[in-house]
Scaffold this motif. Structure first.
Motif, PDB file in Angstrom:
ATOM      1  N   PHE A   1      27.055  34.619 -22.506  1.00 50.58           N
ATOM      2  CA  PHE A   1      28.023  35.089 -24.214  1.00 50.58           C
ATOM      3  C   PHE A   1      27.526  35.899 -24.445  1.00 50.58           C
ATOM      4  O   PHE A   1      29.349  36.129 -24.935  1.00 50.58           O
ATOM      5  CB  PHE A   1      26.665  33.557 -24.220  1.00 50.58           C
ATOM      6  N   LEU A   2      27.016  37.143 -24.526  1.00 54.80           N
ATOM      7  CA  LEU A   2      27.407  37.857 -24.871  1.00 54.80           C
ATOM      8  C   LEU A   2      28.291  39.131 -24.278  1.00 54.80           C
ATOM      9  O   LEU A   2      28.968  40.059 -24.926  1.00 54.80           O
ATOM     10  CB  LEU A   2      25.933  38.884 -25.378  1.00 54.80           C
ATOM     11  N   ASN A   3      27.951  38.560 -23.269  1.00 54.89           N
ATOM     12  CA  ASN A   3      29.860  39.420 -22.837  1.00 54.89           C
ATOM     13  C   ASN A   3      31.250  38.723 -22.926  1.00 54.89           C
ATOM     14  O   ASN A   3      31.528  39.263 -22.626  1.00 54.89           O
ATOM     15  CB  ASN A   3      29.008  39.558 -21.129  1.00 54.89           C
ATOM     16  N   LEU A   4      30.996  37.283 -23.229  1.00 51.65           N
ATOM     17  CA  LEU A   4      32.642  37.150 -23.600  1.00 51.65           C
ATOM     18  C   LEU A   4      33.166  37.763 -24.472  1.00 51.65           C
ATOM     19  O   LEU A   4      32.198  38.586 -25.622  1.00 51.65           O
ATOM     20  CB  LEU A   4      32.255  35.638 -23.830  1.00 51.65           C
ATOM     21  N   ARG A   5      34.012  37.033 -24.592  1.00 51.82           N
ATOM     22  CA  ARG A   5      35.567  38.087 -25.253  1.00 51.82           C
ATOM     23  C   ARG A   5      35.563  37.051 -26.823  1.00 51.82           C
ATOM     24  O   ARG A   5      36.465  36.219 -25.966  1.00 51.82           O
ATOM     25  CB  ARG A   5      35.651  39.466 -25.584  1.00 51.82           C
ATOM     26  N   ILE A   6      35.565  37.073 -28.042  1.00 54.54           N
ATOM     27  CA  ILE A   6      36.125  35.729 -28.946  1.00 54.54           C
ATOM     28  C   ILE A   6      36.778  36.651 -29.430  1.00 54.54           C
ATOM     29  O   ILE A   6      36.505  37.395 -30.230  1.00 54.54           O
ATOM     30  CB  ILE A   6      34.440  35.281 -29.727  1.00 54.54           C
ATOM     31  N   ASN A   7      38.040  36.388 -29.344  1.00 55.97           N
ATOM     32  CA  ASN A   7      38.679  37.053 -30.243  1.00 55.97           C
ATOM     33  C   ASN A   7      39.775  35.330 -31.297  1.00 55.97           C
ATOM     34  O   ASN A   7      40.185  34.567 -30.421  1.00 55.97           O
ATOM     35  CB  ASN A   7      40.472  37.353 -29.026  1.00 55.97           C
ATOM     36  N   SER A   8      40.778  35.858 -32.123  1.00 52.99           N
ATOM     37  CA  SER A   8      41.248  34.674 -32.724  1.00 52.99           C
ATOM     38  C   SER A   8      43.405  35.288 -32.511  1.00 52.99           C
ATOM     39  O   SER A   8      43.762  36.282 -33.173  1.00 52.99           O
ATOM     40  CB  SER A   8      40.915  35.130 -34.219  1.00 52.99           C
ATOM     41  N   ILE A   9      43.332  33.901 -32.260  1.00 54.33           N
ATOM     42  CA  ILE A   9      44.689  34.416 -31.727  1.00 54.33           C
ATOM     43  C   ILE A   9      45.821  32.685 -32.188  1.00 54.33           C
ATOM     44  O   ILE A   9      44.578  31.332 -32.608  1.00 54.33           O
ATOM     45  CB  ILE A   9      44.997  33.841 -30.348  1.00 54.33           C
TER      46      ILE A   9
ATOM     47  N   SER B   1      22.564  33.997 -35.453  1.00 50.95           N
ATOM     48  CA  SER B   1      22.506  35.214 -35.685  1.00 50.95           C
ATOM     49  C   SER B   1      24.029  35.387 -35.474  1.00 50.95           C
ATOM     50  O   SER B   1      25.100  36.087 -36.344  1.00 50.95           O
ATOM     51  CB  SER B   1      22.433  36.406 -35.459  1.00 50.95           C
ATOM     52  N   PHE B   2      25.006  34.770 -34.363  1.00 54.87           N
ATOM     53  CA  PHE B   2      26.187  35.513 -33.685  1.00 54.87           C
ATOM     54  C   PHE B   2      26.873  34.938 -35.187  1.00 54.87           C
ATOM     55  O   PHE B   2      28.738  35.636 -35.451  1.00 54.87           O
ATOM     56  CB  PHE B   2      26.326  34.916 -32.494  1.00 54.87           C
ATOM     57  N   GLN B   3      27.150  33.444 -35.382  1.00 56.86           N
ATOM     58  CA  GLN B   3      27.845  32.667 -35.826  1.00 56.86           C
ATOM     59  C   GLN B   3      27.891  33.230 -37.590  1.00 56.86           C
ATOM     60  O   GLN B   3      28.535  33.432 -37.985  1.00 56.86           O
ATOM     61  CB  GLN B   3      27.392  31.103 -36.545  1.00 56.86           C
ATOM     62  N   ARG B   4      26.262  33.879 -37.710  1.00 55.41           N
ATOM     63  CA  ARG B   4      26.725  34.782 -39.134  1.00 55.41           C
ATOM     64  C   ARG B   4      27.036  35.498 -39.486  1.00 55.41           C
ATOM     65  O   ARG B   4      27.546  36.179 -40.408  1.00 55.41           O
ATOM     66  CB  ARG B   4      24.542  34.759 -39.812  1.00 55.41           C
ATOM     67  N   ASP B   5      26.853  36.481 -38.078  1.00 58.06           N
ATOM     68  CA  ASP B   5      27.226  38.173 -38.116  1.00 58.06           C
ATOM     69  C   ASP B   5      29.336  37.461 -38.842  1.00 58.06           C
ATOM     70  O   ASP B   5      29.529  38.269 -39.017  1.00 58.06           O
ATOM     71  CB  ASP B   5      27.436  38.249 -37.432  1.00 58.06           C
TER      72      ASP B   5
ATOM     73  N   ASP C   1      33.547  25.933 -39.190  1.00 57.68           N
ATOM     74  CA  ASP C   1      33.593  24.354 -38.926  1.00 57.68           C
ATOM     75  C   ASP C   1      32.541  23.737 -37.362  1.00 57.68           C
ATOM     76  O   ASP C   1      32.486  24.997 -37.399  1.00 57.68           O
ATOM     77  CB  ASP C   1      34.816  24.131 -38.117  1.00 57.68           C
ATOM     78  N   GLY C   2      31.467  22.239 -38.003  1.00 56.58           N
ATOM     79  CA  GLY C   2      30.624  22.014 -37.004  1.00 56.58           C
ATOM     80  C   GLY C   2      29.437  21.009 -37.356  1.00 56.58           C
ATOM     81  O   GLY C   2      30.488  20.416 -37.695  1.00 56.58           O
ATOM     82  N   ARG C   3      28.961  21.384 -37.236  1.00 59.94           N
ATOM     83  CA  ARG C   3      27.249  19.599 -37.706  1.00 59.94           C
ATOM     84  C   ARG C   3      26.742  20.629 -38.816  1.00 59.94           C
ATOM     85  O   ARG C   3      25.969  19.596 -39.051  1.00 59.94           O
ATOM     86  CB  ARG C   3      26.759  19.613 -35.677  1.00 59.94           C
ATOM     87  N   ASP C   4      25.959  21.324 -38.511  1.00 57.29           N
ATOM     88  CA  ASP C   4      25.394  22.435 -38.863  1.00 57.29           C
ATOM     89  C   ASP C   4      25.555  23.452 -39.943  1.00 57.29           C
ATOM     90  O   ASP C   4      24.753  24.299 -40.336  1.00 57.29           O
ATOM     91  CB  ASP C   4      23.656  22.466 -38.148  1.00 57.29           C
ATOM     92  N   MET C   5      27.144  24.039 -40.480  1.00 60.09           N
ATOM     93  CA  MET C   5      27.608  24.897 -41.344  1.00 60.09           C
ATOM     94  C   MET C   5      27.083  24.933 -42.371  1.00 60.09           C
ATOM     95  O   MET C   5      26.528  25.536 -42.967  1.00 60.09           O
ATOM     96  CB  MET C   5      28.585  25.218 -41.036  1.00 60.09           C
ATOM     97  N   GLY C   6      26.669  24.023 -43.174  1.00 63.99           N
ATOM     98  CA  GLY C   6      26.449  23.607 -44.486  1.00 63.99           C
ATOM     99  C   GLY C   6      25.217  23.941 -45.032  1.00 63.99           C
ATOM    100  O   GLY C   6      24.678  23.958 -45.616  1.00 63.99           O
ATOM    101  N   SER C   7      24.695  22.784 -44.019  1.00 62.29           N
ATOM    102  CA  SER C   7      23.337  22.033 -43.984  1.00 62.29           C
ATOM    103  C   SER C   7      22.442  23.457 -43.440  1.00 62.29           C
ATOM    104  O   SER C   7      20.777  23.956 -44.187  1.00 62.29           O
ATOM    105  CB  SER C   7      22.728  21.439 -43.165  1.00 62.29           C
ATOM    106  N   VAL C   8      22.151  24.254 -42.632  1.00 67.57           N
ATOM    107  CA  VAL C   8      21.876  25.233 -41.814  1.00 67.57           C
ATOM    108  C   VAL C   8      22.313  26.942 -41.568  1.00 67.57           C
ATOM    109  O   VAL C   8      21.124  27.487 -42.010  1.00 67.57           O
ATOM    110  CB  VAL C   8      21.442  25.260 -40.256  1.00 67.57           C
TER     111      VAL C   8
END
Ligand code: C5P
Length: 219
Positions: free
Chosen positions: A59-67, A108-112, A122-129
């Motif tokens: 997973f950490l080797n994948l690249r996440i980009n915003s397009i 932590s990936f999400q928080r970073d 956007d998700g299921r636990d964004m506001g709760s957790v």
């Protein structure tokens, strides 16, 4: 945890979270976190290894980009986002998402992704957790039949043919799992604003959300 300008949008499958999150990110020039796509990417990695620590490395080797204000996932320079949108990946993501190892490996990936640029999550636990101190929290819901029709249309546009009745059953089943799981269940937190998109189009929901953002004066 960085905490500048975070707006969370939680809710069940196909409630319109993705469209609202994208439109808000565009409108506000915020970064978009599509956490469902990360769970799908993780499950794609898990299917190759059947082991959490190997899945995390992959997973950490994948690249996440915003397009164009949308998250895209790349594996060795190939955009695999449309593969991750398949219903079979949604099912395995839903199963894996109830496990502690999976959630721990993604939090932590999400928080970073939170930064001074602002974030729409956007998700299921964004506001709760994940972002309990977010500036503004929305919970977006819609009737299951309406959600299934939307997902059907979305999949058809992507060239995936699925039976609408099977889709309704799958969506209801996945929601039940998400709402009743022990870890990070899908819940509407007390401090979140309920938006119901059953009878509203994307533009009206965006207007409603922007109205709340103005009222709260959070920008
Ligand atoms: O939103 P999407 O359908 O892409 O999410 C796929 C699956 O990932 C969901 O069914 C849910 O089980 C899981 N998920 C989660 N927590 C999130 C986002 C998604 O458990 N924050």
């Amino acid at each position: 945890m960085k905490n500048n300008h975070i707006i969370t949008i939680d809710g069940p499958s196909a409630s319109g979270k993705g469209s609202l999150a994208k439109a808000l990110a565009k409108e506000l020039s915020f970064i978009l976190l599509d956490s469902g796509l990360l769970y799908r990417a993780y499950s794609y990695c898990f299917e190759q290894s059947h082991n959490h620590s190997a899945a995390k490395s992959l997973f950490l080797n994948l690249r996440i980009n915003s397009i164009d204000h949308e998250m895209h996932v790349f594996e060795n320079n190939t955009d695999i986002t449309s593969i991750l949108r398949h219903e079979n990946i949604a099912k395995s993501a839903s199963q894996l998402s109830s496990l502690k190892e999976t959630r721990d490996n993604l939090i932590s990936f999400q928080r970073d992704l939170a930064s001074d640029n602002g974030l729409v999550a956007d998700g299921r636990d964004m506001g709760s957790v994940v972002f309990p101190n977010a500036n503004l929290k929305f919970f977006l819901d819609a009737a299951p039949e309406v959600r299934a029709k939307r997902r059907h249309l979305e999949l058809q546009k992507r060239g995936q043919e699925v039976n609408i009745h099977d889709l309704i059953n799958d969506i209801v089943e996945r929601d039940k799992k998400d709402r009743t799981r022990e870890l990070s269940p899908l819940i509407k937190t007390e401090d979140s604003i309920l938006l119901d998109s059953t009878n509203l189009d994307q533009e009206s929901i965006l207007d409603e959300a922007l109205q709340h953002i103005k009222e709260r004066n959070i920008l």
